[in-house]
Every structure is written in structure tokens, then in C-alpha cells.
Design a protein around this motif. Structure first.
Motif, PDB file in Angstrom:
ATOM      1  N   GLY A  30     -20.552  -0.129   7.017  1.00  0.00           N
ATOM      2  CA  GLY A  30     -20.528  -0.134   8.473  1.00  0.00           C
ATOM      3  C   GLY A  30     -20.709  -1.522   9.051  1.00  0.00           C
ATOM      4  O   GLY A  30     -20.950  -2.489   8.318  1.00  0.00           O
ATOM      5  N   ASP A  31     -20.589  -1.627  10.368  1.00  0.00           N
ATOM      6  CA  ASP A  31     -20.681  -2.933  11.018  1.00  0.00           C
ATOM      7  C   ASP A  31     -21.697  -2.945  12.155  1.00  0.00           C
ATOM      8  O   ASP A  31     -21.583  -3.722  13.094  1.00  0.00           O
ATOM      9  N   GLU A  32     -22.701  -2.086  12.064  1.00  0.00           N
ATOM     10  CA  GLU A  32     -23.744  -2.078  13.081  1.00  0.00           C
ATOM     11  C   GLU A  32     -24.855  -3.057  12.708  1.00  0.00           C
ATOM     12  O   GLU A  32     -25.147  -3.268  11.534  1.00  0.00           O
ATOM     13  N   PHE A  33     -25.444  -3.656  13.727  1.00  0.00           N
ATOM     14  CA  PHE A  33     -26.536  -4.613  13.539  1.00  0.00           C
ATOM     15  C   PHE A  33     -27.347  -4.654  14.824  1.00  0.00           C
ATOM     16  O   PHE A  33     -26.887  -4.143  15.870  1.00  0.00           O
ATOM     17  N   PRO A  34     -28.544  -5.203  14.810  1.00  0.00           N
ATOM     18  CA  PRO A  34     -29.314  -5.305  16.050  1.00  0.00           C
ATOM     19  C   PRO A  34     -28.516  -6.023  17.141  1.00  0.00           C
ATOM     20  O   PRO A  34     -28.061  -7.141  16.945  1.00  0.00           O
ATOM     21  N   GLY A  35     -28.304  -5.353  18.255  1.00  0.00           N
ATOM     22  CA  GLY A  35     -27.529  -5.933  19.349  1.00  0.00           C
ATOM     23  C   GLY A  35     -26.050  -5.618  19.287  1.00  0.00           C
ATOM     24  O   GLY A  35     -25.296  -6.064  20.160  1.00  0.00           O
ATOM     25  N   SER A  36     -25.612  -4.835  18.306  1.00  0.00           N
ATOM     26  CA  SER A  36     -24.169  -4.583  18.170  1.00  0.00           C
ATOM     27  C   SER A  36     -23.611  -3.730  19.306  1.00  0.00           C
ATOM     28  O   SER A  36     -22.405  -3.716  19.540  1.00  0.00           O
ATOM     29  N   ASP A  37     -24.485  -3.016  20.002  1.00  0.00           N
ATOM     30  CA  ASP A  37     -24.016  -2.205  21.127  1.00  0.00           C
ATOM     31  C   ASP A  37     -24.042  -2.972  22.455  1.00  0.00           C
ATOM     32  O   ASP A  37     -23.705  -2.424  23.504  1.00  0.00           O
ATOM     33  N   TYR A  38     -24.427  -4.246  22.397  1.00  0.00           N
ATOM     34  CA  TYR A  38     -24.509  -5.058  23.615  1.00  0.00           C
ATOM     35  C   TYR A  38     -23.118  -5.403  24.124  1.00  0.00           C
ATOM     36  O   TYR A  38     -22.237  -5.782  23.350  1.00  0.00           O
ATOM     37  N   ARG A  39     -22.912  -5.274  25.425  1.00  0.00           N
ATOM     38  CA  ARG A  39     -21.663  -5.682  26.066  1.00  0.00           C
ATOM     39  C   ARG A  39     -22.025  -6.574  27.248  1.00  0.00           C
ATOM     40  O   ARG A  39     -22.709  -6.136  28.170  1.00  0.00           O
ATOM     41  N   SER A  40     -21.584  -7.802  27.207  1.00  0.00           N
ATOM     42  CA  SER A  40     -21.961  -8.753  28.252  1.00  0.00           C
ATOM     43  C   SER A  40     -21.356  -8.346  29.595  1.00  0.00           C
ATOM     44  O   SER A  40     -20.146  -8.124  29.688  1.00  0.00           O
ATOM     45  N   PRO A  41     -22.169  -8.239  30.628  1.00  0.00           N
ATOM     46  CA  PRO A  41     -21.634  -7.896  31.951  1.00  0.00           C
ATOM     47  C   PRO A  41     -20.871  -9.047  32.595  1.00  0.00           C
ATOM     48  O   PRO A  41     -20.101  -8.845  33.534  1.00  0.00           O
ATOM     49  N   ASP A  42     -21.068 -10.272  32.092  1.00  0.00           N
ATOM     50  CA  ASP A  42     -20.401 -11.453  32.662  1.00  0.00           C
ATOM     51  C   ASP A  42     -20.270 -12.504  31.565  1.00  0.00           C
ATOM     52  O   ASP A  42     -21.152 -13.336  31.383  1.00  0.00           O
ATOM     53  N   ARG A  43     -19.161 -12.462  30.846  1.00  0.00           N
ATOM     54  CA  ARG A  43     -18.986 -13.380  29.713  1.00  0.00           C
ATOM     55  C   ARG A  43     -18.881 -14.828  30.168  1.00  0.00           C
ATOM     56  O   ARG A  43     -19.213 -15.739  29.417  1.00  0.00           O
ATOM     57  N   LYS A  44     -18.432 -15.046  31.368  1.00  0.00           N
ATOM     58  CA  LYS A  44     -18.340 -16.413  31.887  1.00  0.00           C
ATOM     59  C   LYS A  44     -19.723 -17.039  31.986  1.00  0.00           C
ATOM     60  O   LYS A  44     -19.882 -18.253  31.822  1.00  0.00           O
ATOM     61  N   ASN A  45     -20.740 -16.229  32.229  1.00  0.00           N
ATOM     62  CA  ASN A  45     -22.107 -16.718  32.428  1.00  0.00           C
ATOM     63  C   ASN A  45     -23.085 -16.025  31.488  1.00  0.00           C
ATOM     64  O   ASN A  45     -24.217 -15.734  31.873  1.00  0.00           O
ATOM     65  N   TRP A  46     -22.679 -15.803  30.247  1.00  0.00           N
ATOM     66  CA  TRP A  46     -23.538 -14.993  29.375  1.00  0.00           C
ATOM     67  C   TRP A  46     -24.848 -15.674  29.019  1.00  0.00           C
ATOM     68  O   TRP A  46     -25.871 -15.009  28.818  1.00  0.00           O
ATOM     69  N   MET A  47     -24.862 -17.005  28.946  1.00  0.00           N
ATOM     70  CA  MET A  47     -26.135 -17.687  28.678  1.00  0.00           C
ATOM     71  C   MET A  47     -27.095 -17.517  29.845  1.00  0.00           C
ATOM     72  O   MET A  47     -28.290 -17.268  29.653  1.00  0.00           O
ATOM     73  N   SER A  48     -26.567 -17.621  31.050  1.00  0.00           N
ATOM     74  CA  SER A  48     -27.391 -17.395  32.242  1.00  0.00           C
ATOM     75  C   SER A  48     -27.955 -15.987  32.242  1.00  0.00           C
ATOM     76  O   SER A  48     -29.114 -15.752  32.590  1.00  0.00           O
ATOM     77  N   GLY A  49     -27.130 -15.025  31.809  1.00  0.00           N
ATOM     78  CA  GLY A  49     -27.549 -13.629  31.798  1.00  0.00           C
ATOM     79  C   GLY A  49     -28.648 -13.329  30.797  1.00  0.00           C
ATOM     80  O   GLY A  49     -29.412 -12.367  30.975  1.00  0.00           O
ATOM     81  N   LEU A  50     -28.764 -14.149  29.753  1.00  0.00           N
ATOM     82  CA  LEU A  50     -29.812 -13.940  28.751  1.00  0.00           C
ATOM     83  C   LEU A  50     -31.095 -14.707  29.073  1.00  0.00           C
ATOM     84  O   LEU A  50     -32.058 -14.637  28.305  1.00  0.00           O
ATOM     85  N   ASP A  51     -31.085 -15.449  30.175  1.00  0.00           N
ATOM     86  CA  ASP A  51     -32.248 -16.196  30.666  1.00  0.00           C
ATOM     87  C   ASP A  51     -32.431 -17.541  29.954  1.00  0.00           C
ATOM     88  O   ASP A  51     -33.000 -17.601  28.850  1.00  0.00           O
ATOM     89  N   PRO A  52     -31.970 -18.621  30.573  1.00  0.00           N
ATOM     90  CA  PRO A  52     -32.083 -19.966  29.996  1.00  0.00           C
ATOM     91  C   PRO A  52     -33.516 -20.390  29.688  1.00  0.00           C
ATOM     92  O   PRO A  52     -33.734 -21.272  28.862  1.00  0.00           O
ATOM     93  N   GLN A  53     -34.491 -19.765  30.346  1.00  0.00           N
ATOM     94  CA  GLN A  53     -35.892 -20.093  30.075  1.00  0.00           C
ATOM     95  C   GLN A  53     -36.348 -19.575  28.706  1.00  0.00           C
ATOM     96  O   GLN A  53     -37.308 -20.086  28.120  1.00  0.00           O
ATOM     97  N   LYS A  54     -35.628 -18.570  28.192  1.00  0.00           N
ATOM     98  CA  LYS A  54     -36.038 -17.915  26.954  1.00  0.00           C
ATOM     99  C   LYS A  54     -35.194 -18.309  25.744  1.00  0.00           C
ATOM    100  O   LYS A  54     -35.663 -18.218  24.611  1.00  0.00           O
TER     101      LYS A  54
END
Length: 318
Positions: A30-54
Motif C-alpha cells: 500500500g501507499d498510505e503514510f502519516p499525512g497521506s490523506d492531507y489535501r492542501s486547500p491552497d497549494r500556492k501558499n501551502w507553507m503559509s497554511g502550515l504556519d511559518p512559525q512552526k
């Protein structure tokens, strides 16, 4: 003639066997892994969406593109299929979520892939600057190298500094342990790899070749590339202890002795197994080495896989 035909039949059989090997591995593991079900709501700003502070730089699984500026290389329908590794412009790749770019240049500052060339490096730089102007917290790793067999563009380091100076993150080992927020407003790690001219100096605005490493395996056999990638990755230090970026490329490349020479159908043999690769990194105990993951013809699913595993790392789930 008979020998050549026999050789081609053997090559086709080898490719068929290797494709089945990956298919069977996928079916078994299989190809499942931690976070494999994640779908970015805004790929243009995905780093911003994950919180640059973290997000620490060494936590990111960086989605990258191989031979990034080849969308218009060569002549359409004639030479382009033999050298094109991306169908999107640099700007569109960044919008889609790519954050590592692989650019090859020749002496006249034209982008190239082998003997074929395309537009000026200015097109690449302008696309990057357009993207940076439209975002706030996205970091880009820009690798530029002089293509094999070509001469270095004159004064190219000065050109890069003039064009990207305000965005350049200076060469510094401490960068790997910092968060994105700690690096802002600087946004670009530019790795310049000349062939003959002096490399970038320590502490300067450009990074030298030793800061972005890989083990390129030149093959069109998908399972061979998949397993070689895992082997070389397992030999690296964990990202938490490493002071350079290490790249794995989910690509296979056409070979001169094979009748299929166009890039897209060849690299398609491994393209669909990006998620399987991440899952295998985990099951084989080398997921803590994974850092830059690049592909031909980048798509949303590839980006989501990388961002999803990054998100799992940040949340302490990987």
C-alpha cells in the motif's frame, strides 16, 4: 539485425518485469503514510497554511521538479518530446506547489537540456519574482547549474545577485535549524553550480554545490531506480543532523538503446509510485532522511503527498 532485435526484446521484458515488481509491491504494502490523506486547500501558499512559525527548514519534504524549465524546449512535436520534462511554466509549477527548481544553463544564459535550448534565464527569474510578489511566506530552493558540455555564463553570480538580491537567503549552516518565519522576508536559497568558474564563497548570497546533493541513477528501469533511490537515501544522515539538502528524484530517463525515447511515456513508468516511495521510506526506516523529492511533470497529487508528510512531521505524527 537478429542480435539487435533480441536485445530489444530483452529490454522490453526487463521493463515489463520491473513495472510488475512495483505494482506487486504497491498491492502488497500500500501507499498510505502519516499525512497521506492531507489535501492542501491552497497549494500556492501551502507553507503559509502550515504556519511559518512552526515549520523548520529541515522538517520540510520539498516537492521539486526535474529539468524544470523545459516546457518549451526544442521544437514542438519534433525535438521537444525527447527533452521536455515539465509541461508547465516555472510560475505555474510554483502555483501548483513546487518549491525546488532544477535549472540548466549554457554560456549565453539560455536554459538548456543537453544540446537543446529554450528561453533565456530571464524568463525563469521573472516567473520566480512574479510568484514571490504574490505570496508572503513561501521559500524556494533554486538550483542553477551549467549544463554538462557547456561553458559557464560570464559573471553569472553577479547576475543572480542583482536579480534576486533582496530575496536571497545567505549561505549559512544555521539555516537548516531555523523556521520559515525566522528567515523571512528572505525567500530564496539559490544554489549556483558552475563548471569552471569559482564557486560561491562561504557566507555569501549564493550557496555552493555541496549544499544540494543527490545520487543520479541514469536508467529507464523503474524498480531499479526506486530501489536505488531507497538505498542511497538510507545512507544519508537524518535531516536533523544534516547541513545540506539531499534530493531523491522519482524519475526514469530514456536510454539510447531503447526504442522508446520520449520522456513522458518513459518517466510514466515510475511517476505513479511517488506515494509508494514515501510509504516505503517509512517501512524501511529511512523516512527521517527524506528531504527534497522531485519529479517530472509535477501534479497536484505529488505536491499533496510531500506537503501531507511535512504536515505530519510538524504535528509530531511522523
Amino acid at each position: 539485425m537478429g542480435t539487435q532485435v533480441s536485445k530489444q526484446m530483452q529490454r522490453r521484458k526487463a521493463i515489463s518485469v520491473e513495472k510488475k515488481t512495483l505494482t506487486d509491491l504497491h498491492g502488497k504494502s500500500g501507499d498510505e503514510f502519516p499525512g497521506s490523506d492531507y489535501r492542501s486547500p491552497d497549494r500556492k501558499n501551502w507553507m503559509s497554511g502550515l504556519d511559518p512559525q512552526k515549520i523548520h527548514i529541515n522538517q520540510i519534504v520539498w516537492p521539486g521538479t526535474h529539468d524544470s524549465a523545459t516546457n518549451k524546449i526544442g521544437v514542438r512535436f519534433i525535438s521537444r518530446p525527447f527533452a521536455q520534462c515539465q509541461s508547465l511554466s516555472i510560475y505555474r509549477q510554483l502555483i501548483r506547489g513546487a518549491r525546488v527548481l532544477d535549472i540548466r544553463v549554457q554560456e549565453n544564459r539560455r536554459v538548456c537540456h543537453g544540446i537543446l535550448m529554450t528561453y533565456s534565464i530571464d524568463v525563469v527569474i521573472n516567473d520566480i519574482k512574479k510568484f514571490l510578489a504574490e505570496t508572503q511566506s513561501e521559500i524556494i530552493i533554486l538550483e542553477i547549474r551549467t549544463e554538462f558540455g557547456h561553458q559557464d555564463p560570464p559573471d553569472f553570480d553577479k547576475y543572480l545577485e542583482e536579480q534576486l538580491g533582496e530575496f536571497l537567503i545567505h549561505q549559512d549552516d544555521h539555516v537548516f535549524g531555523k523556521t520559515i518565519a525566522e528567515l523571512l522576508p528572505k525567500r530564496v536559497i539559490c544554489v549556483w553550480k558552475p563548471r569552471k568558474t569559482p564557486p560561491p564563497k562561504a557566507g555569501g548570497p549564493l550557496w555552493s554545490a555541496g549544499y544540494l546533493k543527490d545520487n543520479w541513477i541514469d536508467t529507464d528501469l523503474p524498480s531499479t531506480k526506486f530501489e536505488s533511490n531507497l538505498k542511497h537515501l538510507s545512507e544519508q544522515a537524518p535531516v536533523s543532523n544534516r547541513k545540506f539538502f539531499y534530493r531523491v528524484e522519482n524519475t526514469v530517463t530514456p536510454q539510447a538503446d531503447n526504442p522508446v525515447l520520449c520522456v513522458k511515456p518513459v518517466t510514466g513508468r515510475i511517476h505513479v509510485y511517488a506515494r509508494l516511495f514515501i510509504a516505503q521510506c517509512i517501512s524501511r526506516g529511512c523516512a527521517d532522511r527524506l528531504q527534497i523529492f522531485s519529479t517530472d511533470f509535477i501534479d497536484e497529487d505529488f505536491v499533496d503527498a510531500c506537503v501531507g508528510y511535512t504536515h505530519a512531521r510538524i504535528e509530531g505524527k511522523a
